[in-house]
Each structure stands twice: as structure tokens, then as C-alpha cells.
Design an enzyme around this catalytic site. Structure first.
Site, PDB file in Angstrom:
ATOM      1  CG  HIS A 140      -1.287   1.211   1.885  1.00  0.00           C
ATOM      2  ND1 HIS A 140      -2.717   1.571   1.565  1.00  0.00           N
ATOM      3  CD2 HIS A 140      -1.410   2.543   2.294  1.00  0.00           C
ATOM      4  CE1 HIS A 140      -3.299   2.782   1.784  1.00  0.00           C
ATOM      5  NE2 HIS A 140      -2.436   2.690   2.176  1.00  0.00           N
ATOM      6  CD  GLU A 141       1.600   3.513   3.594  1.00  0.00           C
ATOM      7  OE1 GLU A 141       1.505   4.688   2.329  1.00  0.00           O
ATOM      8  OE2 GLU A 141       0.504   3.271   5.151  1.00  0.00           O
ATOM      9  CG  HIS A 144      -0.001   6.105  -0.478  1.00  0.00           C
ATOM     10  ND1 HIS A 144      -1.157   6.790  -1.122  1.00  0.00           N
ATOM     11  CD2 HIS A 144      -0.133   5.744   0.585  1.00  0.00           C
ATOM     12  CE1 HIS A 144      -2.035   6.210  -0.610  1.00  0.00           C
ATOM     13  NE2 HIS A 144      -1.545   5.540   0.378  1.00  0.00           N
ATOM     14  CG  HIS A 226      -6.416   6.202   1.205  1.00  0.00           C
ATOM     15  ND1 HIS A 226      -5.485   7.171   1.688  1.00  0.00           N
ATOM     16  CD2 HIS A 226      -4.702   5.603   1.258  1.00  0.00           C
ATOM     17  CE1 HIS A 226      -4.694   6.684   2.152  1.00  0.00           C
ATOM     18  NE2 HIS A 226      -4.211   6.339   2.340  1.00  0.00           N
TER      19      HIS A 226
END
Length: 576
Positions: A140-141, A144, A226
Site C-alpha cells: 500500500h505505502e 503511494h 485513498h
């Protein structure tokens, strides 16, 4: 580096948990980062730079706290044969925050070429197998860092228009709104790029969807960076972590829409939340009649299987003393009562236990699971069951399951393999008290209907095996694969040797059924089953007799029998 008893430059008081120990460092370096980058490498392609990557003359990388870029990666250095340089740090983070990330340098087209991911040591959980939630957070990070964000050095406001090689206006990326509810309504900003919108329309079954909803709560760094938690729930790019996060085709499509990447959609993971539920699922509030009953709840702490039966779950409601639901997000007569996840618009959601995901083998409780026939495995799903339980106790368990046809599921409960077309109830398991119920026909269709092909199982040899394991077994059938699970009744068969797609051998493992229960299981022919990694399965009734121990019979020593006979003789004389 955090020092015990001191403060770091984020003004977080350090404790021993904040120290980057050798085991935590190895967990980041040898497990999390390799697994996360391997997944993203398989999912995305990028036009590589000509020659080695060099990132300019400025050696500072700043997301929250500055890091120094090593000189070999600068213009004055040799560079590196890579598409992006990932700088990994482990500075303390506040609360339960495991990690954060972002891009700190971009190329001439605003594609990230240097990113920093930081892990908070106090929230790391080194374990084998790796926690899916923790690995999901790492991916997830990094996503980003690849540009899935509305803030920072690059992101939605810097997407590339491939036709002109110029930056697209943000209004062409976040160019739609989605309204929820007909009364007390509220709206989301939404992504309307071509590929992401097409994938979202196909997923939800809503051809009129104007845009893919973005999170509107959570403040800077969460809002608009998100997917909306209410309708994406356990998708990887929502604003709160999930027990079993999934990378959807929609997320890969948005990264492709950036103009920087080409997505490999075969790398998308199975994501079923809201699938095929139609426009009303997005447009309506999460109330009974508008939303599926197995998604939402009304009574706190009532346990059930989650929306797709992948996990054991519980209704989680909170009475907020502050920061509770606004008037347009209230679902109860008590205005302070709402769902535990505020990013899901306070919807009263059924929330998965952190140790409830049935496919996560780290959740195995070897001391207790066998007494309930519970199995955490690649093939396990959540089933309504009172097997081995006293009345009133928890009524959900994880059992192994597969699809024997497009309309038929099979479920293993102890020594028994039950067949489910949908809704069968009161099924039993040899040796255990209680019963279990098949999932609905709707679930069976959703689980099995799209399966492309099914194996067959036509013979098992020998036709008699022991519970104690250690025996070689030969299987005959079709569609065999090296990754298939094999069992004869309650006995798993491991170390599979694939001789061909029609023949395989394996070695039986000792049954995990407790001896006190096994003693009550009859020695009779049992069903054998195979389940492939895609959940397609085959069974063979009466395949082999599983020899179970006879009920124990206590024999008295001969001296005791003689003494008893003498006593009876004496009593006979006394009453003569």
C-alpha cells in the site's frame, strides 16, 4: 535512529519497542521489502531510462524527515540499473501507524524515481508466514510512492497525458462526484480516468457510475488519496488496514492511467467486496434493503462470517464521545452510535477479526482447533457451525472447501466431506457433537460459477489407510496439479509427486483429530478429495477405509478378578 529513553526528531517519546532490533531490521530487509517489490514488479511495467538511473545533484529526500541520497545515485555518480530508488527507513511512528511512504524525486514527466518508505519499529510483527495485513501495508505505502496520492511531490495532479507528453489537469483525473443517499445526502470526489472507471463499472455492475469514489474523510494524507472505505472495504488502497487486503484491477488501472506504467492485470488479486451489487450499492446508504444483509449488522459483538466467508468476523459498533457520525451518516436512534471504522462513513459493518482470516495459516491454534474440526488453510472458508461446541458458544469456524462443479461446493469437516448446492443445514461430522450448515446457493455460485475447469478423482490405492499416517498413496484421475491438496477422509496426503496430469503419489500425514474423538469415528470407507489452488475440486465417495482406533476397553488384572470372586463367595456364605 531511535535511542531507548530519548526523543526522535518527530517528538515521539521512545520506548524499547521503538528500537530497530536485528530481528525487525531483518524482517524489513529480508521479508517485507522483497515481497512487496516482487509483487509490484510483477504487476507494473515502466519505460526504463536510457542507461543507469541518476537522480540529479540534490542529495536530500524528504517526505517527513530528511534522508541523504547516497552519492552513487546522483548525477556525479555511476547511477543504478533501476526504474526507481527506494530508500527504506525505520523511524518511530505515532500510535498504531505501521508505515508511511511517498515520492521525493521525479523525472521530467513527474514519474517517481526516488521514494522513501518508513516503518515504525514498534508496530512491526516479525513472523513466519508474514502477516498479510503487514505485507499489504508495505505494498500500500509503496503504491503511494508510485503516485497513488493527491498530495506530495507527484500524484493525481501530475498524471501524464501520453498523447501530448504533458501534465493532465487534475480536473481530468478527479473530475467527477458521486452522491450517496436521497435524503441527508453527501458526496465523494471521484476518479474518472478511462481504465479505472471502466474497471470500477465492470466490478460493481454499474454502467452509469460517474467516477470511482475517493475517501472524503481522514484529513490531509488520507482524504482524496485513498479509495472510499465504505464501498472498497478490504481493497489495498483504502485508508485503514484490513486483515486480508486485496489489490484490485481498479487500482492497477489507475496506476496505468497515470501514464507512467503499464499494468499486468493478471497480477490483480481476487477482490469481491461489492462485486456485481449494482449502482445502488454505491449510491445508497448502507441500510437493510439497500445493502446485502451479510455486509452490515445492528447488534454489537454478534459474530458471523464476513461478506464473502473468507473470515470469521464480528459486528463492531462504537458509541462515540466525540468525532462521531454527522447527521448524514447516522444509522441508529442514538446519534452517537456508529460503525467502528469511521472512514467507512460509520456504516455498521461486520468487521473481520485480525486472526479470523481462514486462509492465513498463522492463525492456527494447534491446541484447540482440532476439537472443533477447524482448519486454517489456503482452501478454507468461514462456515456457520456448532461442531464441537456447547450451546450458545461461538457458531462460526473455518473449514476447508472447494468447488466440484459450477453449482456445487464441497466442505471438509473432520472425517466427512459434505456437498453443498446451497442452504443445506443440520449436517454432522463423525465423532463430533453439533452440526454445520452449507452457505447459500448465491455464495456457491459466486465462489464456483466462474471456475474454468474441474479435476476428477477416479481411484485411490491402497483402499485402507491408518489415521497414524506414513503410508504411500497412489491417485488416479485427471487435471492433477502439483499444488493440489489431497485428503482421504480426515487424513491429509502430503509430499505430492505429480507423475502426470492423471496420476500422482503422496504420503499420508498423521490425522489431527484428537484421539478422544477419533475413538468415536467408525472404521468405514471415507470420501477422498483433491482441491487445486484455484479452488476447483473433485471427490470420490467410498475411496478408502480409514482405520480408526476402537473405543478403549479397560481390563482388570487377574489378581483383581480373583479377589472379586473370593469376595462374592464370602458374601454368598454370609447371606446363605
Amino acid at each position: 535512529m531511535c535511542q531507548t529513553g530519548g526523543q526522535d526528531n518527530c517528538n515521539i517519546a521512545c520506548t524499547a519497542d521503538n528500537v530497530l532490533t536485528d530481528s525487525k531490521k531483518a524482517h524489513i530487509r529480508d521479508t517485507l521489502i522483497p515481497a512487496a517489490t516482487a509483487y509490484l514488479t510483477s504487476a507494473l511495467d515502466v519505460i526504463s531510462v536510457s542507461g543507469n538511473l541518476r537522480v540529479g545533484s540534490d542529495n536530500e529526500c524528504t517526505i517527513r524527515d530528511p534522508l541523504t541520497i547516497p552519492p552513487q545515485y546522483l548525477d556525479s555518480g555511476a547511477g543504478v540499473a533501476a526504474d526507481i530508488i527506494l530508500m527504506v527507513s525505520a523511524r518511530p511512528t505515532a500510535g498504531t501507524l505501521l508505515a508511511f511512504a511517498g515520492a521525493c524525486k521525479v523525472d521530467q514527466y513527474n514519474r517517481p524515481i526516488v521514494a522513501n518508505i518508513n516503518f515504525g519499529p514498534s508496530n512491526l510483527k516479525p513472523q513466519t508466514p508474514v502477516d498479510p495485513s503487514e505485507l499489504g501495508t508495505a505494498i500500500h505505502e509503496l503504491v503511494h510512492g508510485l503516485g497513488f496520492t493527491a498530495t506530495g511531490k507527484t500524484g493525481f495532479a501530475k498524471f501524464l497525458d501520453l498523447a501530448t507528453n504533458t501534465t493532465r489537469p487534475e480536473a481530468q483525473v478527479i473530475g467527477a462526484t458521486v452522491t450517496v443517499g436521497s435524503t441527508n445526502s453527501y458526496s465523494y470526489d471521484a476518479i474518472n480516468t478511462t481504465a479505472a472507471l471502466a474497471e470500477a463499472r465492470a466490478h460493481f455492475g454499474c454502467n452509469s457510475l460517474a467516477g470511482v469514489p475517493l475517501e472524503q474523510q481522514g484529513g490531509l494524507g488520507t482524504a482524496r488519496s485513498h479509495w472510499e472505505k465504505r464501498v472498497f472495504w478490504n481493497e489495498l488502497m483504502t485508508g485503514t488496514s484490513s486483515a486480508d487486503p486485496r489489490v484490485s484491477r481498479i487500482t492497477l488501472a489507475l496506476l496505468q492511467d497515470s501514464g507512467w506504467y503499464t499494468a499486468n492485470f493478471d497480477a490483480a488479486q481476487k477482490f469481491s467486496f461489492g462485486k456485481g451489487k449494482g449502482c445502488s450499492f454505491i449510491d445508497n446508504k448502507c441500510v437493510a434493503g439497500s445493502w446485502p444483509a451479510n455486509y452490515i449488522c445492528s447488534t454489537d459483538k454478534v459474530r458471523s462470517c464476513n461478506f464473502d466467508r473468507s473470515a470469521r468476523s464480528q459486528c463492531q459498533l462504537v458509541e462515540y464521545s466525540s468525532g462521531g457520525p454527522a447527521a448524514d451518516m447516522q444509522y441508529f436512534s442514538n446519534p452517537n452510535l456508529g460503525g467502528a471504522d469511521s472512514l467507512a462513513d460509520f456504516c455498521p459493518m461486520v468487521i473481520e477479526f485480525s486472526n479470523g482470516v481462514c486462509s492465513n495459516t498463522a492463525n492456527i491454534d494447534a491446541n484447540n482447533d482440532p476439537f472443533f474440526a477447524q482448519v486454517f488453510s489456503r482452501d478454507s472458508v468461514c462456515i456457520d457451525s456448532s461442531i464441537g461446541l456447547a450451546a450458545g458458544e461461538e457458531n462460526i469456524r473455518c473449514y476447508r472447501s472447494g468447488c466440484s462443479s459450477a453449482t456445487q461446493a464441497v466442505v471438509q469437516v473432520g472425517a466427512n466431506w459434505g456437498s453443498c448446492a446451497g442452504g443445506e443445514s443440520g449436517l454432522t461430522a463423525a465423532g463430533f457433537s453439533g452440526s454445520w450448515d452449507c452457505p447459500s446457493a448465491e455464495w456457491v455460485t459466486a465462489q464456483c460459477g466462474a471456475t474454468a475447469s474441474f479435476p476428477t478423482l477416479t481411484a485411490v490405492a491402497p483402499t485402507s489407510i491408518q489415521l497414524t499416517g506414513g503410508e504411500s498413496v497412489t491417485l488416479t484421475g485427471s487435471g492433477f496439479t502439483a499444488d493440489m491438496y489431497v485428503a482421504i477422509g480426515p487424513v491429509s496426503c502430503n509430499s505430492i509427486v505429480l507423475l502426470s496430469t492423471t496420476e500422482a503419489t503422496c504420503t499420508t500425514a498423521p490425522s489431527t483429530i484428537p484421539s478422544s474423538i477419533a475413538a468415536n469415528i467408525a472404521t468405514v470407507p471415507r470420501t477422498a478429495a483433491i482441491i487445486r489452488a484455484d479452488a476447483s475440486a473433485a471427490t470420490l465417495a467410498n475411496a478408502a477405509t480409514v482405520v480408526t482406533p476402537s473405543p478403549a476397553v479397560s481390563l482388570l488384572p487377574a489378581s483383581t478378578l480373583v479377589m472379586a470372586a473370593s469376595l462374592l463367595a464370602a458374601l454368598a456364605m454370609l447371606f446363605a
